[in-house]
Design a protein around this motif. Structure first.
Motif, PDB file in Angstrom:
ATOM      1  N   ASP A   1       0.855  -1.182   0.000  1.00 15.20           N
ATOM      2  CA  ASP A   1       0.000   0.000   0.000  1.00 15.20           C
ATOM      3  C   ASP A   1       0.897   1.240   0.000  1.00 15.20           C
ATOM      4  O   ASP A   1       1.878   1.281   0.741  1.00 15.20           O
TER       5      ASP A   1
ATOM      6  N   GLU B   1       0.464  -1.334  -4.834  1.00 17.55           N
ATOM      7  CA  GLU B   1       0.707  -2.764  -4.659  1.00 17.55           C
ATOM      8  C   GLU B   1       1.479  -3.336  -5.845  1.00 17.55           C
ATOM      9  O   GLU B   1       1.220  -3.017  -6.997  1.00 17.55           O
TER      10      GLU B   1
ATOM     11  N   ASN C   1      -3.797  -6.928  -3.819  1.00 16.11           N
ATOM     12  CA  ASN C   1      -4.976  -6.329  -3.187  1.00 16.11           C
ATOM     13  C   ASN C   1      -6.257  -7.063  -3.536  1.00 16.11           C
ATOM     14  O   ASN C   1      -7.206  -7.079  -2.752  1.00 16.11           O
TER      15      ASN C   1
ATOM     16  N   GLN D   1      -8.177  -0.067  -7.049  1.00 20.10           N
ATOM     17  CA  GLN D   1      -7.079  -0.531  -6.216  1.00 20.10           C
ATOM     18  C   GLN D   1      -5.706  -0.084  -6.674  1.00 20.10           C
ATOM     19  O   GLN D   1      -4.719  -0.290  -5.965  1.00 20.10           O
TER      20      GLN D   1
END
Length: 877
Positions: free
Chosen positions: A64, A67, A213, A565
């Protein structure tokens, strides 16, 4: 009615085939440890020759915000072991060591730069022991369960660690006794392993074993620790005696022999932990001290439900609490440990001139807990506790007598789960028993039993799941006790329009069912969804040892979520969700329909924003009129906006606003929340949070009265304001010695006017067809004194000049203050000394005063109660 859940889940099974992108499969990394012959000194510097025997593990990947990319700085580690300990060395590189955040907190503070060592010694791919060290040398521990969905920081093992900052970044060492871990008897062990580094000033996380993720699991995706050979069973034995000295001061009450102005007490007890096997432990306690450092937050209840859920904070019950968890929806749980040692349930009637001393809590004579998880996938938990008879002592001019307010009670909880199908599935069961002394109070249940089964199955690389449970309850008691339960607000069998319910005054038992089933997609791609249902039958009853708010409900729920994401130059991550819920009762009435949309954004500068909109087009309650007919509340619409700044900065804040309002201007609720956090020094942190609620409702329930052969459900327009502020201050002299302050004033005030009563059709969509307002101009209602001289509202409904009924003034103003000043010193690992000063008050004030006027009158101008406490524990290993 039965066809609706069937149709619901048929839709679910069809939906399962949609959006079926599978999550990535990343090869498992392996680290090979070795038996070491010399022991390193745990000083944080990796300079001992013992570390030279071991290879470095490295090649961390960012988790994070971006990723799958290399982190800003790499991390390395070494792991070795001997006959009794696991040793870990950590190196966190940082080209700007002067910027490393060395924030001092007490144990489990989890602030600043830090590294988590995650060990799945069960290798069940669902449970892990997490050991954390910060750059400041603060340690913390968590028990991660449910494949990383639950993290419990209440676990407090004995282990040793230290950290040092140098010109390359920072280093740390750990020494973890095998007695604090749980593992099997194989000659060569394979454990799950991952290491997580938090690079604090950039709010960046990196992992040794990459976990994309989109993957649904966390512990199941960990790498592996190999090379553990010949580990011997460690017979754990820990004994922890404690002593508590307590001195209380308070305002003396004239003539009351129980309120003399001060009290002194001394208490002592013993806790013990015995390792039965590497997997299972037996916890024992004799005359336990289950005191809490922080008091429960203040609250005012307007919906009639007087049972409020509070978090468990008592150490004996907190440990391994995840094993005993068996939820049947929301906070409703078959086991709610705060029932054990609860406040006495009995009441006392006093004559003129009498005074009473009622115990605050029920005495726990002893308790034992056998719990753990075996290598082959059995989770086991057995808890038994006995609470003593509790008596209220009554004084009548020097003559003393005792009245039983809580009988001798035995509590038993059993829980078991078994993993199978390569840890992708489990099935389990639960059993609880509450048995009270035969001579107990007639209005309490003599016994209460609950049994249940639960299951979970995951497939498609754990992207999809289905989970459910079923519980059966059975309570026994006198006719009085069972009638009391039938008429309680949880059940309300006396509801006047409930064709499927009626109070049976001759019943001596109740049997009901409850449970939930739900499933969906948790991983793979960017889409997530789940749907399911919960139910609680009318006779379902858990509150002797569980927590249950309401029955006669069947809820159906679903949501669809999309995740962004991959970070951009605008945001780090983002999510948007649509939620739909509906509720029926067991008569087949559709009582509630809810829709909601919410979006969360973590911006590129690490600020956060959350926005919610919702509309509830149907809101009908079976409980609002406390046994009266079903009642339609106004259609509700609401929106929430909250945002916050970067929490990694020395100063951060968050703020939120919620506005909820009903059709025909029936009600409005505005809630304001703001929080500030400030870290002026590495050793000092302050936080201040304030919450204010303005609640206005034209039809707030007041009371019920008889009018001839009819019943009048009296409502009123309420102006209710609640305000609370919480201040927390933490100063850490070193990782083992800290000073903490907690303070919270809470004020709630409610004023009523424009009284009305239910007429016509109580579920009509138009408010004017649901209620009739009293006419003050004709003196149909007026405030005055009754024949006893008490101030009440007098109602002459038929305007014949005679009072038909009356009711008390419902206005209220409640004030509570809770403060704690705590010095905590962990003088050796696992052994602590507490010095505590608590101050506070609780009471009611004149409701005509302003909100802040009540604060001044009840708190600032009054003498406060004080408690001074010294508690010492010593942990023998």
């Amino acid at each position: 009615m039965k066809a609706k859940p069937i149709l619901f889940f048929a839709t679910f099974l069809c939906t399962i085939q949609i959006i079926s992108q599978q999550s990535q499969s990343i090869p498992k990394k392996k680290y090979y440890t070795k038996f070491i012959t010399s022991v390193p000194e745990i000083d944080g510097a990796i300079t001992d020759s013992a570390w030279d025997e071991l290879e470095w593990g490295t090649d961390f990947t960012e988790k994070d915000p971006d990723e799958g990319t290399p982190p800003t700085y790499q991390t390395k580690f070494k792991i070795g072991y001997d006959n009794k300990y696991l040793y870990v060395a950590l190196r966190a590189f940082d080209d700007e060591p002067e910027k490393i955040e060395e924030r001092l907190t007490r144990r489990d503070g989890f602030a600043g730069d830090r590294i988590n060592v995650i060990i799945d010694s069960y290798h069940d791919k669902r449970t892990a022991f997490v050991f954390t060290i910060t750059a400041a040398g603060v340690k913390g521990e968590e028990l991660a369960t449910n494949n990383g969905q639950n993290w419990d920081a209440s676990w407090n093992p004995i282990w040793y660690t230290n950290a040092v900052v140098d010109d390359k970044g920072w280093t740390a060492e750990m020494k973890i006794p095998f007695t604090q871990l749980r593992f099997g008897n194989a000659e060569e062990q394979v454990w799950g392993l991952n290491i997580n580094r938090t690079f604090f000033r950039r709010q960046e996380r990196s992992l040794w074993q990459r976990i994309p993720n989109e993957v649904s699991g966390f512990i199941s995706e960990a790498g592996e620790l190999h090379g553990l050979k010949g580990l011997k069973s460690q017979k754990q034995l820990e004994i922890q005696p404690f002593t508590v000295l307590q001195y209380d001061t308070y305002e003396k009450e004239a003539g009351n022999p129980f309120r003399t102005g001060s009290d002194f007490s001394f208490n002592g007890g013993l806790d013990a932990k015995i390792g039965i096997t590497n997997d299972l432990t037996l916890d024992l306690t004799v005359n336990p001290d289950f005191g809490q450092v922080e008091a429960d937050p203040g609250n005012i209840v307007l919906d009639g439900f007087d049972d409020v859920f509070f978090q468990e904070q008592r150490p004996f019950f907190v440990e391994n609490k995840n094993i005993f968890d068996f939820r049947v929806g929301g906070q409703d749980n078959v086991f709610y440990s705060r029932r054990i040692g609860r406040s006495p349930q009995g009441s006392v009637e006093l004559n003129d001139g009498e005074f009473v001393d009622v115990p605050v809590n029920t005495t726990i004579l002893s308790a034992a807990k056998f719990s753990g998880k075996t290598q082959d996938g059995w989770s086991i938990g057995i808890l038994e506790s006995v609470t003593n008879n509790e008596y209220a002592e009554i004084d009548s001019n020097g003559d003393r007598r005792e009245v039983l307010v809580e009988p001798l009670t035995n509590y038993l909880v059993g829980r078991v789960q078994k993993d199978f199908n390569e840890r992708n599935s489990y099935i389990g069961g639960v059993f609880t028993s509450v048995v009270r002394d035969k001579s107990s109070l007639d209005y309490l249940h003599k016994a209460a039993y609950t049994g249940g089964v639960d299951f979970r199955h995951e497939w498609h690389n754990r992207d999809y799941f289905i989970q459910g449970n079923f519980a059966l309850s059975h309570v026994l008691g006198s006719k009085e006790a069972i009638t009391r339960t039938q008429e309680s607000i949880r059940h309300l069998f006396q509801r006047v329009d409930a064709s499927h319910l009626e109070v049976d005054p001759n019943k001596t038992s109740l049997t009901g069912t409850g449970g939930r089933i739900f499933g969906g997609k948790r991983g793979g791609g960017n889409w997530r969804f789940f749907l399911g249902a919960t139910w609680k039958s009318p006779e379902f009853e858990l509150n002797d040892i569980g927590f249950l708010r309401s029955t006669d409900q069947i809820w159906q729920f679903s949501n669809v979520e999309y995740l962004w994401q991959e970070p951009t130059n605008v945001y780090r991550r983002m999510a948007s969700r649509i939620i739909f819920r509906s509720a029926y009762d067991f008569a087949g009435h559709l009582n509630r329909v809810e829709t909601q949309w919410n979006t969360f954004v973590n911006w590129e500068n690490n600020w956060g924003t959350e926005l919610r909109f919702g509309h509830n087009p149907r809101v009908i309650s079976n409980t609002y009129l406390r046994g009266g007919p079903r009642w339609r509340n106004a259609n509700e619409s609401f929106y929430n906006l909250s945002f916050g700044s970067d929490s990694s900065k020395k100063f951060s804040f968050s703020a939120g606003f919620r506005n909820s309002f009903g059709s025909q201007d029936t009600f409005s609720v505005k809630n304001y929340d703001i929080r500030f956090n400030y870290q002026p020094l590495d050793a000092l942190s302050l936080s201040l949070s304030t919450n204010y609620t303005d609640n206005r409702n034209k039809v707030q329930y007041v009371t019920v009265r008889d009018f001839g052969n009819e019943r009048r459900y009296v409502l009123g327009e309420i102006n209710n304001n609640n305000w609370s502020t919480t201040l927390r201050l933490n100063y850490s002299i070193n990782p083992n010695l800290s000073i903490q302050y907690y303070g919270q004033p809470f004020i709630a005030r409610g004023r009523y006017k424009n009284f009305n009563y239910v007429t016509g059709n109580p579920i009509a969509t138009d408010l004017n067809n649901r209620v009739t307002f009293y006419d003050e101009s004709t003196n149909q209602i007026q405030f005055g004194a009754n024949s006893s001289g008490t101030d009440v509202f007098l109602v002459d409904e038929d305007l014949d000049g005679t009072t038909d009924y009356e009711f008390s003034n419902p206005d209220f103003s409640f004030v509570q203050l809770r403060t704690n000043l705590v010095v905590r010193w962990e003088y050796i690992p696992g052994s602590e000394l507490f010095l505590v000063w608590s101050q506070g008050t609780t009471g009611s004030v004149d409701s005509d005063r302003s909100l802040l006027g009540g604060l001044n009158n009840q708190i600032l101008e009054n003498k406060l109660d004080n408690t001074f406490l010294i508690k010492a524990t010593y942990r023998f290993l």
